[in-house]
Design a protein around this motif. Structure first.
Motif, mmCIF file in Angstrom:
data_model
loop_
_atom_site.group_PDB
_atom_site.id
_atom_site.type_symbol
_atom_site.label_atom_id
_atom_site.label_comp_id
_atom_site.label_asym_id
_atom_site.label_seq_id
_atom_site.Cartn_x
_atom_site.Cartn_y
_atom_site.Cartn_z
ATOM 1 N N GLU A 55 0.826 -1.209 0.000
ATOM 2 C CA GLU A 55 0.000 0.000 0.000
ATOM 3 C C GLU A 55 0.860 1.259 0.000
ATOM 4 O O GLU A 55 0.566 2.237 -0.684
ATOM 5 N N ARG A 97 1.066 4.251 -2.766
ATOM 6 C CA ARG A 97 0.799 5.670 -2.499
ATOM 7 C C ARG A 97 1.859 6.564 -3.124
ATOM 8 O O ARG A 97 1.580 7.687 -3.527
ATOM 9 N N SER A 124 -2.766 8.857 2.281
ATOM 10 C CA SER A 124 -2.965 7.625 3.022
ATOM 11 C C SER A 124 -4.417 7.570 3.483
ATOM 12 O O SER A 124 -5.103 8.576 3.535
ATOM 13 N N TYR A 125 -4.836 6.366 3.811
ATOM 14 C CA TYR A 125 -6.223 6.152 4.189
ATOM 15 C C TYR A 125 -6.613 7.033 5.361
ATOM 16 O O TYR A 125 -7.678 7.635 5.398
ATOM 17 N N ARG A 126 -5.680 7.119 6.296
ATOM 18 C CA ARG A 126 -5.945 7.905 7.484
ATOM 19 C C ARG A 126 -6.114 9.394 7.147
ATOM 20 O O ARG A 126 -7.027 10.058 7.632
ATOM 21 N N MET A 127 -5.254 9.876 6.241
ATOM 22 C CA MET A 127 -5.361 11.284 5.862
ATOM 23 C C MET A 127 -6.633 11.529 5.065
ATOM 24 O O MET A 127 -7.250 12.590 5.177
ATOM 25 N N MET A 183 -4.750 -1.461 3.627
ATOM 26 C CA MET A 183 -5.122 -0.287 4.436
ATOM 27 C C MET A 183 -4.229 -0.182 5.648
ATOM 28 O O MET A 183 -3.922 -1.137 6.323
ATOM 29 N N LYS A 184 -3.844 0.979 5.902
ATOM 30 C CA LYS A 184 -2.989 1.237 7.060
ATOM 31 C C LYS A 184 -3.872 1.268 8.301
ATOM 32 O O LYS A 184 -4.915 1.899 8.321
ATOM 33 N N ILE A 211 -5.180 2.346 11.741
ATOM 34 C CA ILE A 211 -5.136 3.574 12.525
ATOM 35 C C ILE A 211 -5.436 3.198 13.957
ATOM 36 O O ILE A 211 -6.289 2.359 14.218
#
Lengths: 313, 316, 281, 312, 535
Positions: free
Chosen positions: A79, A83, B222-225, E1-2, E4
């Motif tokens: 991932e 990115r 990123s997913y979080r952002m 997916m990272k 969190i």
């Protein structure tokens, strides 16, 4: 030089009506500094193909095959690696810029984001770069307009903003998905003009997805035609326009109003329930017995041209 | 902004007129003569006794009850405009004082409840949406459906039974310290937090399938952002209205919860005033609730224009 | 958004709404067949049998008048379902009528109606219901009146919103071009198409109405004893909360379960009408 | 057959600070028997409103629409209802032109029932006949619109409209949502039906190629006004108004000649709420004169057609 | 997916809630609000417990501390006293007045105790008595009617004449009425008293309206010696019986009354609590809507209903030990003027059916409901919800009436709504809290219920009226009481004017350390006394 090479790409997703085979065994190369047009009717899988490249499809989609970009297989990259590619190496310009821009953030901020992400700039620097990017996209008084929100922009301006966002980090490849859809003809030609300028100037490659042959004719070097999840023809644009190979392409050109508006009979098959053999055979006036049973390969026709039809076998 | 304020004030006047008129005429259509009931509460302190005719006559004279209802109401409105909300029939002290004295209790309870529901509902909704179809999601979703299905009075009774009676962790009633606030706030805040969590989740899911989220991911965020920078603000837009509405529901809920927990607030005042037919106090409570509504709506509107740049420029 | 129809098998496929349907099915059956399946007369007072804990004879025990709690709960299902159905039918039909009228014809009446609805919605409905019941007196009929007076607002809002969006659809203009009367368009075009969100609202609202009926019963303002009603039973059982917890636990749990079931179905219906796609990751 | 005389329509927005939008600002044209009039222009120029005004789906502020000698602008509801079946409309989005909860045959049967055109017992037969005529089969009868493709739905709409035997049809971008190959199918079907039934048609489109193919005379609209009208071939061969020229220049793309052309006109259409003074096109016009900013040009006869431009 | 770390965020948010809750509750805590938790700590730690503080949880609201408006409350909590008070055995006790006598012409003369002092140290004078009573009657005209006072006259510093409107033998009893307390008139400029000054063993300290909490302290200079308790805190307005009950069980309060009906046994077995159940001059009864109209104009019907009620079963199963069976009318056993020789109506279904049949009510169509002249005996039982025993009592009555063929429907509504329905055919009110002794005199109950002019259900009996007039105007106690006893016999055994069911027993729950509480049945609902203390 091949920049991106797609081999045997398959993208399937499951819906309540069955498995949708949106992209089926597609192989395609995009060379450096070229614009490849991907045309086809709505629902033939063009958008899914583009989304597969950047892995932007939802989780329930199965994507198989190989997509190599600068030596990386994008489908196997983690991932984080992905990115680094998104927005920096490969950028997207989506159709429908109103919904593709975040309504609650200013245009300037949205254009600044790639600079902050990939260039590590601070917001103030990124903002300046964003403004100059907007200026390059010929948005009048970009410093003021950058502080505005998407709903304050007109359709054409939004698309310009989208383009400047996509081109922000000088990507090697741009995936443009119907960038002129929904725009008026005069605006369309402005946008086409702009894209030609920006893309060609930056020596970037572009995959231009469109259903509008005219737009493809205007911008592309080569063209790939998709039908029912498959590529049926790849060729130089000039050859294609003057002498299309695949019967579907011939029909497509002839159905244009100014080319006689001669319809292709029948409907495109649904991606859930594709016909046996050649997928075009139920609508094809050249259909042979073989077309009903066997699935044709891509056949070399010459001059870098390939067609998926037994006529050229 | 001025337009919003004017609109709100117009709304406020409309609400006050409509609701007080409704209550006024309804209460005067109650069975039994108002004056008689009032005499019981004022002079006898016991509903089961019958007051004398003299007492009733005095009440009628003192509170102008012989006049036609409409002119009584007009008089009330006239006085209210001049800052005089009347005096309580029961205690003879000004309505404003009666309400102000109980205000802190209700405000504390309502504020802590809504805070609690926000601080539980919002993260729970986000987590459920972010981890859609995971165990966490099912867990949060199930809990929140339970939360909206459980009758708050029943929850209150169960909570007292478990936490005060069996475990002895919290006091069963009263008002004053933090401990006594916990159970009423939880009983009142649970349904609200469930509603907020559910809406938060669906709003988040809705936002996450929008095209601009794909754009943001396509940019390499990123997913979080993506969630923090692109999704959250959009997610809150529909939730804001619900928070405003929930606050209204919460005020309604205080009526029952304050009675159960002997919490000396406006809700309990309203209930006792309705039974005692202390019309000035009831009217006062209604004006107070409407003011709260005005304030909440105003906050909602401001949050809207802060969150959503499309509001304020164009209508709807 | 493409039109989607509510199909039963979709509902059955969703685990939660399947569970909801099963529960409501059982409860509805109980309500209809209450007279046959209740082991005892719910109002038969046997003072010597009072406050008996659950046993094989009385599965949920007996109440303070020695009535069989199970039979009362079963008949309570009937009361609750009957009441909430009546209320929902009244409020939904009136609200939809108002909503479609306001939405379709628009203009001044629409403006006035919507402001009125805003005003009424602004006010905590339980307080309005309290004041209404306070003036009409407690009882089943007045419960229906009090809840209905406020309940139609939501329907009117939803119906108006869908009408507004349907009104913009081209098939409405097509019908007008065809010469259909306004009345015909409202009943044949608008109404069927704004039904799906109304159906969702009805299911979710059923839960809300059950809760309100129970709250009023709990405050002693709803159905009056000896009528078996869950909220009223809870109120009666409150006196014996700790010594005979089954008197409050059973009706309370039933209220919760039935509201839960309606919410499950409502959620399921909503998901079907507006299927959430997977989040992009 | 159909004459449109100086119709106007203004929309207002907002309660306190009223804003006015002159969607249609005085438009006149005539359409003859079995003739197809093309109306072309960019989105927001008011061409759709013109179609709606002619059918009185919207009430015009002023002006007349005369249909077969009847001035329909002043007609009462009952009288209008008698004329309604004679004038029909095809919409851009076929999927939403059909009642989503009605089966295909019900949709087609509805106009027949509404006007008692066919005895109750023959309705199904008649419906099937109509559907087959537009190229659908029996198997489609019991389907719902969402089970059919856009092209098929447009065929259903056409069948439904033709059931009424209209004399005049407004086709409001009937194919702009369709793919080229399907577009060709629908447009040829329309041509075929026009041959068969002999209705006249107002064909609204932004696609010059389609206009050129489908119409015999045409008008170009810009911000609520006609800037040029004339026989279609003449307009395409020799566009006079700078806007028409610009349009055709942009549209030549569709001719698929891949040669570099003059760069497209600059700028975007101004905000219709706040239109420019004088000639509305002057903000973008490459041949702008001082006069254009002040005085709005009239539509004057130039050659075979009419042009509203100070150049002529 | 990272991934969190949302869990972390969540924990922080929860902490934030808690912190802000603490902070917020800190700011809203008013300085004089009772800190119940602190009291808990004190009580738990007996070494520290040098302060004798009694915390009472009270069901009703106080509303006001003006003795003119809430005299009974201040009287019950021993802040103010009347000229006379009532002893636990229903005797009149000289309090501020030493003695009293009937002079003539409707005039009673009261001689004041010269040692009585207000809390501020001043002596109570005749003038104070006149001022206080005049003020109370002015503020509460109802009181004037109730006391039947025409005028007060100061004779000298320690003598007051009270002139009644009519000759009234019951006036001394009326002076024990809670609202007739004597207090110092320290009215503020708005005409209200915010710091009441009385003569009782407890002094007013503060009243916090926001929390409805009254604080009292001991009156060191009380004439009979200072009370043992240092202070008393009364938390008003705990309407939920469950809440009061749990609060006393958890030790949050020391003293409360009327817990839930079902709790008697459990509370009695709780070693930490004292449970005191004592009679209160109240009862439960059935009251006919109108005895001058059918069906209740026939005394046989009234008696049939009286026989149909199984009082023992009701007392055992519904009132759950908080009552005893009534065998006559509402006057509680032990009261001097009670007629203890009433026959009453023992449960007898056969007799009841017989009486109904005699009266012409027969079940002609076999549906179990009696009828007469085509009309079914179908009535409505009204009652109100405030007293928890009433709805089940009404339902039990319903089932018992069913046994003799009377079909009834139970309706529970506000008291006022019920009084609107008096004219309805066959209505019966199932009543509770029917007080027989607001003042220590028979006139209160007997006149209110049976005197033609005063009762509200059209009961008319000239003999009864004559006896009541006799009781009003003669001053010999025994002679008066005999007249009232005769009235009791007539209304109960002869006329069956009302159907009395049971006498109410009041329940007080205290912490086991609270000692010396002496129940006073004449008080509503309880009163504290000066000798109470905490062990």
């Amino acid at each position: 030089m091949t920049l991106l090479s797609i081999r045997n790409l398959k993208s399937y997703f499951v819906t309540r009506d069955g498995v949708v085979k949106a992209v089926n065994q597609v192989s395609l190369d995009i060379f450096e500094n070229e614009t490849l047009g991907l045309v086809g009717e709505s629902g033939c899988g063009k958008t899914v193909l583009a989304l597969s490249i950047l892995r932007l499809l939802s989780e329930n989609t199965v994507v198989e095959g190989k997509i190599s970009f600068k030596g990386n297989d994008l489908l196997r990259l983690n991932e984080e690696g992905m990115r680094d590619i998104r927005g920096k190496e490969i950028a997207q310009i989506f159709q429908n810029p109103l919904s593709s821009l975040n309504p609650v953030l200013t245009i300037g901020l949205q254009v600044s984001e790639p600079f902050m992400l990939h260039r590590g700039m601070k917001l103030s620097d990124a903002w300046q770069s964003a403004i100059s990017m907007l200026r390059a996209a010929k948005i009048p008084s970009p410093a003021e307009r950058g502080k505005e929100y998407p709903h304050q922009f007109s359709g054409g301006m939004r698309q310009r903003a989208m383009i400047s966002m996509g081109l922000a980090c000088n990507p090697a490849l741009i995936l443009a998905d119907e960038p002129t859809k929904g725009l008026d003809v005069t605006i369309q030609s402005q946008i086409i003009e702009l894209m030609r300028e920006l893309v060609k100037d930056r020596k970037a490659s572009m995959l231009l997805i469109t259903h509008d042959l005219a737009v493809a004719a205007e911008l592309c070097d080569r063209i790939a035609v998709m039908y029912s999840g498959e590529i049926v023809e790849v060729s130089e644009i000039k050859d294609f326009l003057s002498n299309p190979g695949h019967p579907y392409c011939r029909g497509l050109l002839r159905s244009l109003p100014l080319n006689g508006m001669e319809p292709i009979p029948g409907n495109s098959p649904s991606l859930i329930d594709v016909p046996e053999g050649c997928r075009f055979h139920p609508r094809c006036k050249y259909a042979m017995e073989r077309c009903r049973n066997e699935h044709p390969e891509m056949y070399e026709v010459g001059n870098g041209r390939k067609t998926r039809c037994f006529l050229y076998a | 902004m001025l337009e919003i304020i004017l609109k709100r004030i117009g709304m406020f006047i409309l609400v006050v007129i409509a609701s007080t008129a409704l209550v006024f005429f309804m209460l005067h259509s109650l069975p039994g003569e108002s004056a008689e009931v009032m005499a019981k509460y004022i002079f006898l302190g016991n509903v089961e006794l019958t007051p004398s005719n003299e007492a009733i006559d005095i009440i009628k004279e003192k509170y102008d009850l012989e006049k036609p209802l409409f002119s009584q109401y007009v008089t009330w409105v006239w006085n209210a405009i001049h800052g005089n909300m009347g005096t309580s029939y029961q205690t003879n002290s000004p309505v404003t004082e009666e309400i102000l004295i109980r205000l802190p209790a209700t405000i504390t309870l309502a504020f802590v409840s809504i805070l609690l529901s926000l601080l539980i509902g919002i993260p729970a909704g986000i987590i459920a949406a972010v981890k859609q179809n995971s165990f966490t999601d099912y867990f949060c979703s199930t809990i929140s459906v339970l939360g909206i299905s459980i009758p708050s009075f029943w929850l209150a009774i169960l909570l007292i039974y478990v936490f005060s009676y069996t475990l002895g962790l919290t006091p069963t009633m009263g008002y004053g310290d933090f401990k006594s606030l916990i159970l009423p706030a939880v009983s009142l805040g649970t349904p609200a937090s469930a509603v907020i969590a559910r809406l938060m989740r669906s709003s988040m899911l809705e936002v996450m399938r929008q095209d601009y989220i794909r754009t943001a991911i396509g940019k390499g965020l990123s997913y979080r952002m993506v969630i923090l920078r692109h999704a959250l603000k959009n997610t809150f837009i529909p939730v804001i209205t619900i928070i405003g509405l929930e606050f209204g529901h919460l005020l309604g809920g205080t009526v029952i919860i304050e009675t159960i927990f002997a919490w000396p607030g406006i809700g309990r005042l309203l209930i006792t005033s309705i039974t005692a037919r202390d019309i000035p106090v009831i009217q006062g409570c209604i004006v107070f609730i409407t003011i709260t509504y005005l304030v909440i709506n105003f906050i909602t509107d401001i949050s809207y224009s802060y969150l959503d740049p499309r509001i304020g420029r164009s209508k709807h | 958004m493409r039109f989607r129809d509510i199909r039963l098998d979709d509902l059955l496929r969703n685990k939660a709404s399947f569970l909801g349907l099963v529960i409501i099915g059982i409860l509805a059956f109980t309500a209809i067949a209450a007279d046959f399946i209740a082991p005892y007369d719910p109002n038969k007072i046997e003072l010597d049998e009072k406050l008996k804990p659950p046993s094989s004879e009385h599965i949920f025990g007996t109440d303070q008048l020695g009535r069989d709690q199970l039979s009362r709960v079963i008949h309570g299902t009937q009361t609750t379902f009957k009441l909430s159905l009546i209320i929902v039918t009244i409020t939904a039909s009136f609200g939809v009528f108002i909503g479609i009228t306001a939405g379709y014809f628009g203009g001044f009446i629409d403006e006035i109606l919507m402001r009125l609805i805003d005003v009424l919605l602004a006010f905590p409905s339980i307080i309005l219901a309290l004041v209404i019941i306070g003036s009409l007196g407690p009882g089943i009929l007045n419960t229906v009146i009090a809840i209905s007076l406020v309940g139609w607002l939501y329907y009117a809002r939803v119906a108006r919103a869908s009408t507004l969006s349907i009104k913009e659809k081209e098939y409405i203009e097509g019908a007008r071009a065809m010469g259909c009367s306004e009345m015909y368009i409202c009943t044949h075009y608008i109404l069927p198409n704004c039904l799906p969100p109304i159906i969702v609202l009805v299911t979710l609202n059923m839960g809300g109405v059950i809760l309100t009926i129970a709250s009023l019963g709990f405050l002693g303002l709803g159905a009056q004893p000896p009528t078996p009603e869950w909220g009223t039973m809870l109120n009666e059982g409150r006196e014996f909360l700790r010594d005979c917890p089954w008197l409050s636990v059973v009706p309370g749990a039933l209220i919760m379960i039935s509201v839960l079931a309606f919410n499950f179905i409502g959620d399921g219906l909503r998901d079907i009408l507006d299927p959430r796609q997977q989040v992009i990751k | 057959m159909l004459e449109v005389r100086d119709i106007k329509k203004t929309f207002s927005k907002g309660l306190v600070h009223k804003k006015y939008l002159r969607a249609v600002d005085g438009i006149s044209f005539t359409i003859g028997e079995k003739e197809t009039f093309g109306l072309v222009g960019e989105s927001g120029c008011g061409k759709t409103t013109v179609g709606r005004l002619i059918l009185r789906l919207m009430e015009p502020d002023s002006g007349d629409v005369v249909f077969n000698g009847t001035n329909i602008t002043g007609l009462k509801k009952q009288d209008l209802r008698k004329i309604r079946p004679k004038m029909q409309i095809l919409f851009q989005d076929a999927d939403s032109s059909l009642h989503p909860r009605m089966r295909i045959w019900e949709s087609v049967a509805e106009p027949l029932k509404l006007y008692d055109l066919v005895p109750e017992s023959d309705i199904r037969k008649k419906v099937l006949e109509l559907l087959e005529m537009v190229g659908l089969q029996k198997e489609h009868l019991n389907r719902y619109p969402h089970e059919l493709s856009g092209g098929q739905n447009q065929r259903v709409v056409l069948a439904r409209v033709l059931a009424l035997r209209p004399q005049f049809i407004v086709a409001d971008e009937p194919t702009s949502a369709l793919d080229v190959s399907v577009q060709a199918q629908i447009l040829s079907l329309m041509n075929e039906m026009q041959q068969k039934y002999g209705f006249s048609c107002l064909f609204i489109s932004h696609d010059l190629g389609v206009i050129r193919k489908m119409t015999s005379i045409m008008g170009v609209m810009y911000l609520g006004k006609l800037v040029e009208t004339g026989r279609t071939e003449d307009v395409f061969e020799n566009p006079k108004h700078p806007y028409t020229q610009a349009l055709i220049a942009s549209g030549r793309v569709a001719g698929l000649d891949n040669e570099q052309k003059a760069s497209p006109i600059e700028g975007e259409m101004p905000d219709p709420m706040n239109p420019p003074s004088g000639c509305k096109f002057h903000t973008r016009c490459p041949q702008k004169m001082d006069l254009c900013e002040k005085i709005a040009p009239e539509l004057n006869n130039v050659g075979t057609g009419k042009v509203a431009c100070h150049l002529f | 997916m990272k991934k969190i770390n949302f869990t972390g965020v969540f924990v922080i948010l929860i902490l934030a809630v808690l912190i802000s809750c603490v902070a917020f509750s800190g700011c809203t805590e008013s300085p004089d609000a009772p800190d119940t938790s602190e009291n808990n700590v004190e009580k738990g730690n007996s070494d520290k417990n040098t302060q004798q503080e009694l915390i009472i949880g009270h069901p009703w609201n106080l509303k006001s501390v003006d003795p003119g408006l809430s005299g009974s409350n201040l009287n019950n909590f021993r802040v103010s006293e009347g000229l006379i008070s009532i002893s636990p055995d229903y005797k009149l006790l000289p309090t501020i007045a030493d003695s009293w006598e009937y002079v003539e012409n409707s005039t009673w003369r009261f001689y004041l105790n010269k040692n009585v002092e207000f809390h501020d140290g001043s002596k109570v004078t005749a003038n104070d008595v006149k001022t206080a009573l005049d003020r109370s009657m002015k503020l509460n005209p109802e009181l004037q009617g109730r006391l039947n006072i025409k005028e007060l006259k100061v004779v000298d510093d320690s003598t007051v004449d009270i002139i009644t409107n009519t000759v009234d033998a019951s006036l001394p009893g009326k002076m024990a009425y809670g609202a007739a307390g004597i207090y110092k008139n320290n009215e503020g400029p708005e005409g209200t008293i915010s710091t009441p000054i009385g003569t009782g063993p407890f002094k007013f300290v503060s009243y916090d309206k926001a929390t409805d909490t009254l604080k009292l302290a001991k009156n060191e200079n009380y004439r009979d010696g200072a009370p043992k308790l240092d202070s008393v805190v009364i938390i008003f307005g705990i309407g939920e019986p469950n809440t009061r009950e749990m609060a006393v069980e958890k030790g949050e309060i020391d003293f409360t009354t009327e817990p839930t009906l079902g709790s008697t046994k459990r509370l009695e077995s709780d070693k930490n609590l004292n449970v005191i159940i004592h009679p209160l001059c109240q009862g439960y009864k059935l009251k006919f809507g109108d005895v001058s109209k059918a069906p209740y104009d026939d005394v046989r019907v009234r008696k049939a209903i009286a026989y149909a009620i199984d009082r023992q079963k009701i007392v055992d199963n519904i009132l759950l030990g908080r009552a005893i069976v009534s065998n006559g009318i509402g006057i509680t056993p032990g009261i001097e003027w009670r007629n203890n020789n009433l026959t009453g109506y023992a449960y007898d279904v056969q007799k009841a059916k017989g009486l109904l049949e005699e009266a012409g009510w027969k079940d002609t169509d076999g549906d179990g409901i009696v009828d007469k002249e085509g009309q079914k005996f179908k009535i409505t039982l009204y009652t109100w919800p405030q007293r928890p025993a009433l709805p089940p009592l009404a339902q039990a009555t319903q089932s018992m009436l069913k046994d003799i063929g009377i079909d009834s429907e139970v309706r529970i509504m506000e008291w006022d709504a019920i009084s609107d329905r008096k004219n309805e055919w066959g209505m019966i009110t199932v009543a509770g809290g029917d007080a027989c002794m607001m003042i220590p005199d028979p006139s209160y109950y007997i006149e209110g219920n049976f005197y033609s002019e005063k009762n509200d259900y059209n009961y008319r009996n000239p003999n009864v009226d004559a006896l009541i007039m006799k009781g009003r105007t003669i001053f010999d106690k025994e002679e008066r009481y005999d007249a009232y006893r005769e009235v009791q016999r007539i209304v109960c055994d002869e006329d069956c004017a009302q159907v009395h069911i049971a006498y109410h027993y009041h329940m007080v729950v205290t912490d086991k350390n609270v000692k010396n509480y002496i129940p006073n049945p004449a008080h509503h609902d309880y009163s504290i006394n000066k000798d109470m203390y905490i062990e």
